[in-house]
Design a protein around this motif. Structure first.
Motif, mmCIF file in Angstrom:
data_model
loop_
_atom_site.group_PDB
_atom_site.id
_atom_site.type_symbol
_atom_site.label_atom_id
_atom_site.label_comp_id
_atom_site.label_asym_id
_atom_site.label_seq_id
_atom_site.Cartn_x
_atom_site.Cartn_y
_atom_site.Cartn_z
ATOM 1 N N ALA A 44 0.817 -1.213 0.000
ATOM 2 C CA ALA A 44 0.000 0.000 0.000
ATOM 3 C C ALA A 44 0.853 1.268 0.000
ATOM 4 C CB ALA A 44 -0.926 0.010 1.216
ATOM 5 N N ARG A 45 2.149 1.099 0.219
ATOM 6 C CA ARG A 45 3.100 2.208 0.324
ATOM 7 C C ARG A 45 2.653 3.199 1.403
ATOM 8 N NH1 ARG A 45 4.273 3.725 -5.945
ATOM 9 N NH2 ARG A 45 4.623 1.600 -6.670
ATOM 10 N N ARG A 46 2.641 2.689 2.603
ATOM 11 C CA ARG A 46 2.366 3.557 3.737
ATOM 12 C C ARG A 46 3.053 2.999 4.972
ATOM 13 N NH1 ARG A 46 -3.405 1.736 3.133
ATOM 14 N NH2 ARG A 46 -3.642 -0.050 4.531
ATOM 15 N N VAL A 47 3.309 3.885 5.922
ATOM 16 C CA VAL A 47 3.905 3.487 7.194
ATOM 17 C C VAL A 47 2.918 3.806 8.305
ATOM 18 C CG1 VAL A 47 6.236 3.889 6.321
ATOM 19 C CG2 VAL A 47 5.089 5.696 7.606
ATOM 20 N N GLN A 48 2.976 3.006 9.352
ATOM 21 C CA GLN A 48 2.043 3.158 10.459
ATOM 22 C C GLN A 48 2.768 3.690 11.678
ATOM 23 O OE1 GLN A 48 -1.370 2.508 10.242
ATOM 24 N NE2 GLN A 48 -1.380 3.623 12.198
ATOM 25 N N THR A 49 2.246 4.752 12.280
ATOM 26 C CA THR A 49 2.762 5.279 13.538
ATOM 27 C C THR A 49 1.618 5.306 14.549
ATOM 28 O OG1 THR A 49 2.223 7.623 13.263
ATOM 29 C CG2 THR A 49 4.222 6.830 12.159
ATOM 30 N N ALA A 50 1.971 5.650 15.789
ATOM 31 C CA ALA A 50 0.935 5.759 16.815
ATOM 32 C C ALA A 50 -0.078 6.837 16.452
ATOM 33 C CB ALA A 50 1.581 6.070 18.163
ATOM 34 N N GLY A 51 0.374 7.814 15.659
ATOM 35 C CA GLY A 51 -0.529 8.908 15.291
ATOM 36 C C GLY A 51 -1.318 8.659 14.025
ATOM 37 N N GLY A 52 -1.093 7.526 13.378
ATOM 38 C CA GLY A 52 -1.833 7.206 12.172
ATOM 39 C C GLY A 52 -0.918 6.761 11.049
ATOM 40 N N ALA A 53 -1.481 6.581 9.864
ATOM 41 C CA ALA A 53 -0.732 6.106 8.710
ATOM 42 C C ALA A 53 -0.278 7.283 7.854
ATOM 43 C CB ALA A 53 -1.580 5.154 7.884
ATOM 44 N N VAL A 54 0.903 7.122 7.238
ATOM 45 C CA VAL A 54 1.448 8.134 6.328
ATOM 46 C C VAL A 54 1.815 7.429 5.034
ATOM 47 C CG1 VAL A 54 3.179 9.933 5.989
ATOM 48 C CG2 VAL A 54 2.403 9.379 8.315
ATOM 49 N N SER A 55 1.288 7.907 3.917
ATOM 50 C CA SER A 55 1.572 7.277 2.633
ATOM 51 C C SER A 55 2.834 7.855 2.011
ATOM 52 C CB SER A 55 0.377 7.465 1.690
ATOM 53 O OG SER A 55 0.164 8.845 1.443
ATOM 54 N N THR B 232 17.493 -2.950 12.062
ATOM 55 C CA THR B 232 16.865 -3.519 10.868
ATOM 56 C C THR B 232 15.477 -4.095 11.139
ATOM 57 O OG1 THR B 232 17.907 -5.665 11.283
ATOM 58 C CG2 THR B 232 19.122 -4.109 9.894
ATOM 59 N N ALA B 233 14.954 -3.893 12.334
ATOM 60 C CA ALA B 233 13.702 -4.559 12.720
ATOM 61 C C ALA B 233 12.562 -4.240 11.752
ATOM 62 C CB ALA B 233 13.320 -4.175 14.143
ATOM 63 N N LEU B 234 12.347 -2.972 11.455
ATOM 64 C CA LEU B 234 11.260 -2.601 10.551
ATOM 65 C C LEU B 234 11.475 -3.168 9.157
ATOM 66 C CD1 LEU B 234 10.489 1.164 11.330
ATOM 67 C CD2 LEU B 234 8.870 -0.745 11.470
ATOM 68 N N ALA B 235 12.705 -3.047 8.673
ATOM 69 C CA ALA B 235 13.023 -3.536 7.326
ATOM 70 C C ALA B 235 12.842 -5.043 7.232
ATOM 71 C CB ALA B 235 14.458 -3.150 6.965
ATOM 72 N N ARG B 236 13.283 -5.748 8.255
ATOM 73 C CA ARG B 236 13.154 -7.209 8.254
ATOM 74 C C ARG B 236 11.677 -7.616 8.265
ATOM 75 N NH1 ARG B 236 17.015 -10.892 9.472
ATOM 76 N NH2 ARG B 236 18.339 -9.289 10.423
ATOM 77 N N ALA B 237 10.892 -6.953 9.119
ATOM 78 C CA ALA B 237 9.469 -7.266 9.210
ATOM 79 C C ALA B 237 8.753 -6.973 7.890
ATOM 80 C CB ALA B 237 8.823 -6.476 10.347
ATOM 81 N N ALA B 238 9.288 -5.994 7.145
ATOM 82 C CA ALA B 238 8.679 -5.636 5.866
ATOM 83 C C ALA B 238 9.164 -6.522 4.722
ATOM 84 C CB ALA B 238 8.981 -4.179 5.541
ATOM 85 N N GLY B 239 10.087 -7.450 5.017
ATOM 86 C CA GLY B 239 10.547 -8.381 4.008
ATOM 87 C C GLY B 239 11.661 -7.870 3.112
ATOM 88 N N LEU B 240 12.332 -6.811 3.526
ATOM 89 C CA LEU B 240 13.457 -6.295 2.744
ATOM 90 C C LEU B 240 14.694 -7.164 2.968
ATOM 91 C CD1 LEU B 240 13.005 -2.485 3.438
ATOM 92 C CD2 LEU B 240 12.418 -3.708 1.336
ATOM 93 N N GLU B 241 15.596 -7.170 2.003
ATOM 94 C CA GLU B 241 16.814 -7.968 2.124
ATOM 95 C C GLU B 241 17.725 -7.375 3.207
ATOM 96 O OE1 GLU B 241 20.776 -9.267 -0.461
ATOM 97 O OE2 GLU B 241 19.064 -8.343 -1.482
ATOM 98 N N ILE B 242 18.228 -8.256 4.064
ATOM 99 C CA ILE B 242 19.126 -7.856 5.141
ATOM 100 C C ILE B 242 20.464 -8.557 4.946
ATOM 101 C CG2 ILE B 242 19.475 -7.739 7.640
ATOM 102 C CD1 ILE B 242 17.032 -6.168 6.689
ATOM 103 N N ALA C 81 12.084 -1.299 -4.983
ATOM 104 C CA ALA C 81 12.449 -0.138 -5.801
ATOM 105 C C ALA C 81 11.950 1.187 -5.229
ATOM 106 C CB ALA C 81 11.902 -0.304 -7.218
ATOM 107 N N HIS C 82 10.976 1.132 -4.332
ATOM 108 C CA HIS C 82 10.432 2.363 -3.751
ATOM 109 C C HIS C 82 10.981 2.649 -2.352
ATOM 110 C CE1 HIS C 82 7.423 2.972 -6.926
ATOM 111 N NE2 HIS C 82 7.354 1.660 -6.964
#
Length: 406
Positions: A87-98, A243-253, A268-269
């Motif tokens: 969906a190309r968005r990130v989630q924070t405690a304050g809501g989602a940001v695209s 790398t926690a966020l990147a790993r959880a998102a399935g990016l190469e580590i 690519a994004h």
């Protein structure tokens, strides 16, 4: 234009967003940080700030007003909890940001002492964030007993501050010597002697068996069977890429968030820069933990986001301040087979690392000219004769000029 979200409001994140605006990006830019303060410098935390010689506001990389003036949405105190790449968005405690493009500048996290050996006791600290230093600062009172675990630069800097404040300082290093992973024995010898002259007890080839105390640390048992009474402990045992966020998102580590030569991740994004990112280099995949790399790589990534298409070539440089000694490091000494010492007899000293006759790196102690010359020669791929460098009568600036001219 495109909307850019940057996760991590440290040196890399702040450099990246500033570069985007300076280079003409007119889309939305959002910089999200977990800490409740604007981006700030980390190096002074364990030195001038801890000594009380620098106010918090002077740590800030830019005034808070800069971000509003540049139309950069600075979100502080809101850690990102998830990245939705589809969906190309990130989630924070304050809501989602695209986002259209996302940059991960999540930095690194300190390695902590295991809870099994008392690492969770009150009075055990790490040195990474403003909150870390604010928490330990009241303990720095004359006569207090501090144990520092780890003989790298963070541990040695903390030892220097503690000694200057009149504390009783013991530093232990599990390896055979301090600075074993980052510097030559000659540099370790120099700093060992410097700390001894300021009353610091350094015990090498000595590990921590466990910390003692009911709820707060009161003592330490060392690997050689000895025991120490301590008032608090500082763990300076290194950092790991966040790398926690990147790993959880399935990016190469791969020793950090793996990027290509342009700073792009396996998505690519999504891009990455700074302490958290590894990138291809002639020596193999590399990750650098330094202010210089955080700035340079972040700016290169910003340029490539805007279509520059230029590969990032790291120019490693580092520094450390201990007592009245300013250490400046250029290059990487990995693979060296010879260290040449240059000493003017007046306090300026430098150690030049050679491998196969090629200049790889240098450590300059209170010798800014040697640092400047060595750094430029390394970046130009030029190698002076070791004997010429070692001769204190050699004018380094003339040497550099001559070599640059060919």
């Amino acid at each position: 234009m495109t909307d850019v979200v940057v996760i991590g409001a440290g040196q890399a994140g702040a450099s990246l967003v500033a570069r985007l605006r300076a280079k003409g990006h007119d889309g939305r830019i959002t910089l999200i940080g977990a800490e409740p303060v604007p981006p700030y410098q980390r190096p002074p935390l364990s030195k001038a700030y801890l000594l009380g010689e620098m106010e918090e506001e002077r740590l800030y990389l830019r005034p808070a007003s800069f971000y509003a003036e540049q139309d950069i949405a600075l979100v502080t105190g809101q850690p990102v909890t998830a990245i939705d790449r589809a969906a190309r968005r990130v989630q924070t405690a304050g809501g989602a940001v695209s986002y259209d493009h996302l940059a991960l500048c999540t930095g690194a996290v300190p390695r902590r002492l295991p809870a099994a050996i008392g690492g969770d006791l009150d009075g055990v600290f790490t040195v990474r964030s403003l909150a870390d230093v604010d928490a330990m600062a009241p303990r720095f009172t004359a006569g207090a007993r501090v144990l520092i675990v780890g003989g790298g630069y963070i541990g040695l800097e903390a030892a220097a501050v503690a000694a200057k404040r009149g504390l009783h300082v013991t530093l232990i290093e599990m390896a055979d010597r301090i600075l074993a992973r980052v510097a030559a024995p000659e540099t370790a010898d120099y700093f060992r002697a410097l700390h001894a002259a300021h009353g610091v007890t350094i015990r090498e080839a000595t590990g921590l068996a466990r910390l003692t105390g009911e709820t707060a640390v009161t003592g330490a048992e060392l690997s050689d069977g000895s025991r120490l009474d301590v008032d608090f402990v500082i763990a300076g045992i290194g950092i790991a890429p966040d790398t926690a966020l990147a790993r959880a998102a399935g990016l190469e580590i791969d020793n950090g968030i793996a990027t290509d030569a342009y700073g792009r991740t396996s998505d690519a994004h999504v891009w990455a820069a700074g302490d958290c990112a590894s990138f291809p280099a002639p020596q193999g995949r590399m990750r650098l933990e330094s202010v210089g790399n955080a700035i340079d790589m972040a700016e290169a990534v910003a340029d490539n986001m805007l279509g520059a298409g230029l590969p990032y070539h790291a120019k490693p440089w580092f520094w450390s301040d201990q007592y009245d000694v300013k250490l400046q490091i250029a290059g990487l000494g990995t693979g060296h087979d010879r260290v040449v010492i240059r000493d003017d007899g007046k306090g300026a000293r430098s150690h030049w690392y050679f491998g196969g006759g090629r200049l790889l790196a240098l450590d300059a102690m209170n010798d800014p000219r040697a640092y400047m010359v060595g750094k430029r020669l390394i970046e130009a791929g030029l190698s002076p004769e070791p004997a010429t460098v070692a001769n204190p009568d050699t004018d380094l600036k003339v040497l550099m000029t001559t070599m640059m001219r060919g």
